[in-house]
Motif scaffolding. Structure first.
Motif, PDB file in Angstrom:
ATOM      1  N   ILE A   9      43.457  47.934  37.808  1.00  0.00           N
ATOM      2  CA  ILE A   9      44.580  47.514  36.967  1.00  0.00           C
ATOM      3  C   ILE A   9      44.394  46.105  36.411  1.00  0.00           C
ATOM      4  O   ILE A   9      45.089  45.714  35.489  1.00  0.00           O
ATOM      5  CB  ILE A   9      45.931  47.644  37.704  1.00  0.00           C
ATOM      6  N   SER A  10      43.465  45.344  36.984  1.00  0.00           N
ATOM      7  CA  SER A  10      43.163  44.021  36.456  1.00  0.00           C
ATOM      8  C   SER A  10      41.692  43.724  36.718  1.00  0.00           C
ATOM      9  O   SER A  10      41.268  43.770  37.873  1.00  0.00           O
ATOM     10  CB  SER A  10      44.031  42.958  37.112  1.00  0.00           C
ATOM     11  N   PRO A  11      40.926  43.487  35.689  1.00  0.00           N
ATOM     12  CA  PRO A  11      41.266  43.516  34.270  1.00  0.00           C
ATOM     13  C   PRO A  11      41.285  44.951  33.752  1.00  0.00           C
ATOM     14  O   PRO A  11      40.712  45.852  34.371  1.00  0.00           O
ATOM     15  CB  PRO A  11      40.131  42.720  33.618  1.00  0.00           C
ATOM     16  N   ALA A  12      41.924  45.144  32.624  1.00  0.00           N
ATOM     17  CA  ALA A  12      41.989  46.469  32.016  1.00  0.00           C
ATOM     18  C   ALA A  12      40.640  46.820  31.382  1.00  0.00           C
ATOM     19  O   ALA A  12      39.863  45.937  31.030  1.00  0.00           O
ATOM     20  CB  ALA A  12      43.082  46.498  30.950  1.00  0.00           C
ATOM     21  N   ASN A  13      40.367  48.117  31.267  1.00  0.00           N
ATOM     22  CA  ASN A  13      39.119  48.582  30.662  1.00  0.00           C
ATOM     23  C   ASN A  13      38.978  48.036  29.245  1.00  0.00           C
ATOM     24  O   ASN A  13      39.925  48.044  28.476  1.00  0.00           O
ATOM     25  CB  ASN A  13      39.078  50.109  30.650  1.00  0.00           C
ATOM     26  N   LYS A  14      37.803  47.551  28.935  1.00  0.00           N
ATOM     27  CA  LYS A  14      37.460  46.981  27.621  1.00  0.00           C
ATOM     28  C   LYS A  14      38.206  45.688  27.320  1.00  0.00           C
ATOM     29  O   LYS A  14      38.255  45.245  26.187  1.00  0.00           O
ATOM     30  CB  LYS A  14      37.696  47.979  26.479  1.00  0.00           C
ATOM     31  N   GLU A  15      38.804  45.085  28.331  1.00  0.00           N
ATOM     32  CA  GLU A  15      39.532  43.833  28.120  1.00  0.00           C
ATOM     33  C   GLU A  15      38.553  42.706  27.835  1.00  0.00           C
ATOM     34  O   GLU A  15      37.472  42.633  28.417  1.00  0.00           O
ATOM     35  CB  GLU A  15      40.369  43.483  29.356  1.00  0.00           C
ATOM     36  N   ILE A  16      38.941  41.823  26.938  1.00  0.00           N
ATOM     37  CA  ILE A  16      38.160  40.627  26.650  1.00  0.00           C
ATOM     38  C   ILE A  16      38.838  39.462  27.368  1.00  0.00           C
ATOM     39  O   ILE A  16      40.017  39.189  27.156  1.00  0.00           O
ATOM     40  CB  ILE A  16      38.065  40.358  25.141  1.00  0.00           C
ATOM     41  N   VAL A  17      38.084  38.835  28.232  1.00  0.00           N
ATOM     42  CA  VAL A  17      38.597  37.737  29.041  1.00  0.00           C
ATOM     43  C   VAL A  17      37.892  36.462  28.587  1.00  0.00           C
ATOM     44  O   VAL A  17      36.681  36.459  28.371  1.00  0.00           O
ATOM     45  CB  VAL A  17      38.305  37.993  30.535  1.00  0.00           C
ATOM     46  N   LEU A  18      38.630  35.393  28.441  1.00  0.00           N
ATOM     47  CA  LEU A  18      38.034  34.119  28.036  1.00  0.00           C
ATOM     48  C   LEU A  18      37.443  33.424  29.251  1.00  0.00           C
ATOM     49  O   LEU A  18      38.111  33.269  30.274  1.00  0.00           O
ATOM     50  CB  LEU A  18      39.080  33.223  27.378  1.00  0.00           C
ATOM     51  N   ALA A  19      36.189  33.017  29.136  1.00  0.00           N
ATOM     52  CA  ALA A  19      35.506  32.349  30.242  1.00  0.00           C
ATOM     53  C   ALA A  19      36.180  31.034  30.613  1.00  0.00           C
ATOM     54  O   ALA A  19      36.033  30.554  31.728  1.00  0.00           O
ATOM     55  CB  ALA A  19      34.044  32.110  29.887  1.00  0.00           C
ATOM     56  N   SER A  20      36.958  30.467  29.690  1.00  0.00           N
ATOM     57  CA  SER A  20      37.636  29.205  29.967  1.00  0.00           C
ATOM     58  C   SER A  20      38.726  29.354  31.025  1.00  0.00           C
ATOM     59  O   SER A  20      39.168  28.365  31.592  1.00  0.00           O
ATOM     60  CB  SER A  20      38.231  28.634  28.684  1.00  0.00           C
ATOM     61  N   THR A  21      39.152  30.591  31.296  1.00  0.00           N
ATOM     62  CA  THR A  21      40.162  30.791  32.338  1.00  0.00           C
ATOM     63  C   THR A  21      39.560  30.630  33.725  1.00  0.00           C
ATOM     64  O   THR A  21      40.285  30.595  34.702  1.00  0.00           O
ATOM     65  CB  THR A  21      40.812  32.184  32.231  1.00  0.00           C
ATOM     66  N   LYS A  22      38.225  30.525  33.793  1.00  0.00           N
ATOM     67  CA  LYS A  22      37.473  30.271  35.023  1.00  0.00           C
ATOM     68  C   LYS A  22      37.459  31.456  35.991  1.00  0.00           C
ATOM     69  O   LYS A  22      36.424  31.898  36.391  1.00  0.00           O
ATOM     70  CB  LYS A  22      37.974  29.027  35.768  1.00  0.00           C
ATOM     71  N   THR A  23      38.611  31.963  36.390  1.00  0.00           N
ATOM     72  CA  THR A  23      38.661  33.021  37.392  1.00  0.00           C
ATOM     73  C   THR A  23      39.374  34.250  36.835  1.00  0.00           C
ATOM     74  O   THR A  23      40.488  34.153  36.341  1.00  0.00           O
ATOM     75  CB  THR A  23      39.397  32.529  38.657  1.00  0.00           C
ATOM     76  N   VAL A  24      38.704  35.393  36.945  1.00  0.00           N
ATOM     77  CA  VAL A  24      39.273  36.661  36.498  1.00  0.00           C
ATOM     78  C   VAL A  24      39.872  37.358  37.718  1.00  0.00           C
ATOM     79  O   VAL A  24      39.168  37.580  38.709  1.00  0.00           O
ATOM     80  CB  VAL A  24      38.189  37.559  35.862  1.00  0.00           C
ATOM     81  N   PRO A  25      41.163  37.702  37.693  1.00  0.00           N
ATOM     82  CA  PRO A  25      41.760  38.395  38.838  1.00  0.00           C
ATOM     83  C   PRO A  25      41.367  39.873  38.851  1.00  0.00           C
ATOM     84  O   PRO A  25      41.498  40.566  37.847  1.00  0.00           O
ATOM     85  CB  PRO A  25      43.268  38.229  38.616  1.00  0.00           C
ATOM     86  N   LEU A  26      40.870  40.344  40.000  1.00  0.00           N
ATOM     87  CA  LEU A  26      40.513  41.748  40.178  1.00  0.00           C
ATOM     88  C   LEU A  26      41.529  42.397  41.101  1.00  0.00           C
ATOM     89  O   LEU A  26      41.833  41.862  42.180  1.00  0.00           O
ATOM     90  CB  LEU A  26      39.119  41.877  40.796  1.00  0.00           C
ATOM     91  N   ARG A  27      42.047  43.538  40.676  1.00  0.00           N
ATOM     92  CA  ARG A  27      43.012  44.260  41.508  1.00  0.00           C
ATOM     93  C   ARG A  27      42.947  45.738  41.157  1.00  0.00           C
ATOM     94  O   ARG A  27      42.759  46.110  40.002  1.00  0.00           O
ATOM     95  CB  ARG A  27      44.422  43.753  41.287  1.00  0.00           C
ATOM     96  N   ALA A  28      43.123  46.581  42.163  1.00  0.00           N
ATOM     97  CA  ALA A  28      43.109  48.023  41.952  1.00  0.00           C
ATOM     98  C   ALA A  28      44.248  48.672  42.728  1.00  0.00           C
ATOM     99  O   ALA A  28      44.644  48.190  43.793  1.00  0.00           O
ATOM    100  CB  ALA A  28      41.779  48.622  42.403  1.00  0.00           C
ATOM    101  N   LYS A  29      44.753  49.737  42.186  1.00  0.00           N
ATOM    102  CA  LYS A  29      45.767  50.546  42.846  1.00  0.00           C
ATOM    103  C   LYS A  29      45.018  51.630  43.627  1.00  0.00           C
ATOM    104  O   LYS A  29      44.134  52.296  43.078  1.00  0.00           O
ATOM    105  CB  LYS A  29      46.690  51.167  41.813  1.00  0.00           C
ATOM    106  N   VAL A  30      45.344  51.790  44.911  1.00  0.00           N
ATOM    107  CA  VAL A  30      44.623  52.712  45.773  1.00  0.00           C
ATOM    108  C   VAL A  30      45.583  53.560  46.605  1.00  0.00           C
ATOM    109  O   VAL A  30      46.767  53.253  46.713  1.00  0.00           O
ATOM    110  CB  VAL A  30      43.660  51.950  46.722  1.00  0.00           C
ATOM    111  N   ASP A  31      45.034  54.614  47.201  1.00  0.00           N
ATOM    112  CA  ASP A  31      45.816  55.461  48.102  1.00  0.00           C
ATOM    113  C   ASP A  31      46.233  54.664  49.336  1.00  0.00           C
ATOM    114  O   ASP A  31      45.603  53.657  49.693  1.00  0.00           O
ATOM    115  CB  ASP A  31      44.994  56.672  48.545  1.00  0.00           C
TER     116      ASP A  31
END
Length: 83
Positions: A9-31
């Motif tokens: 759910i984060s980041p979304a598929n094909k999402e463009i993230v700016l490298a200036s944000t430094k950290t990309v949050p990764l999160r997934a919905k699971v069973d």
């Protein structure tokens, strides 16, 4: 395997993230039976997090295939562009 693969759910598929944000949050919905999610870019291990946690990924500019693998061996991937 029974159950559902993680849904990133984060980041979304094909999402463009700016490298200036430094950290990309990764999160997934699971069973509900999942205790850990393991994160990869290609074959490189990024880290692990619990199902209710974000994992911060310090990404350089580039095109990536991110994979979320749960502790039951179920996986899903998405493409992300970091600029």
């Amino acid at each position: 395997r029974t159950g559902h693969s993680p849904r990133i759910i984060s980041p979304a598929n094909k999402e463009i993230v700016l490298a200036s944000t430094k950290t990309v949050p990764l999160r997934a919905k699971v069973d509900g039976d999942v205790q850990k999610i393991y994160w990869f870019t290609g074959t490189k291990f990024i880290g692990q997090a619990g199902p209710e946690e974000f994992l911060g990924w310090d990404a350089d500019a580039g095109d990536y295939e991110i994979t979320a693998l749960d502790d039951h061996g179920r996986a899903s991937s998405c493409s992300v562009i970091v600029r």
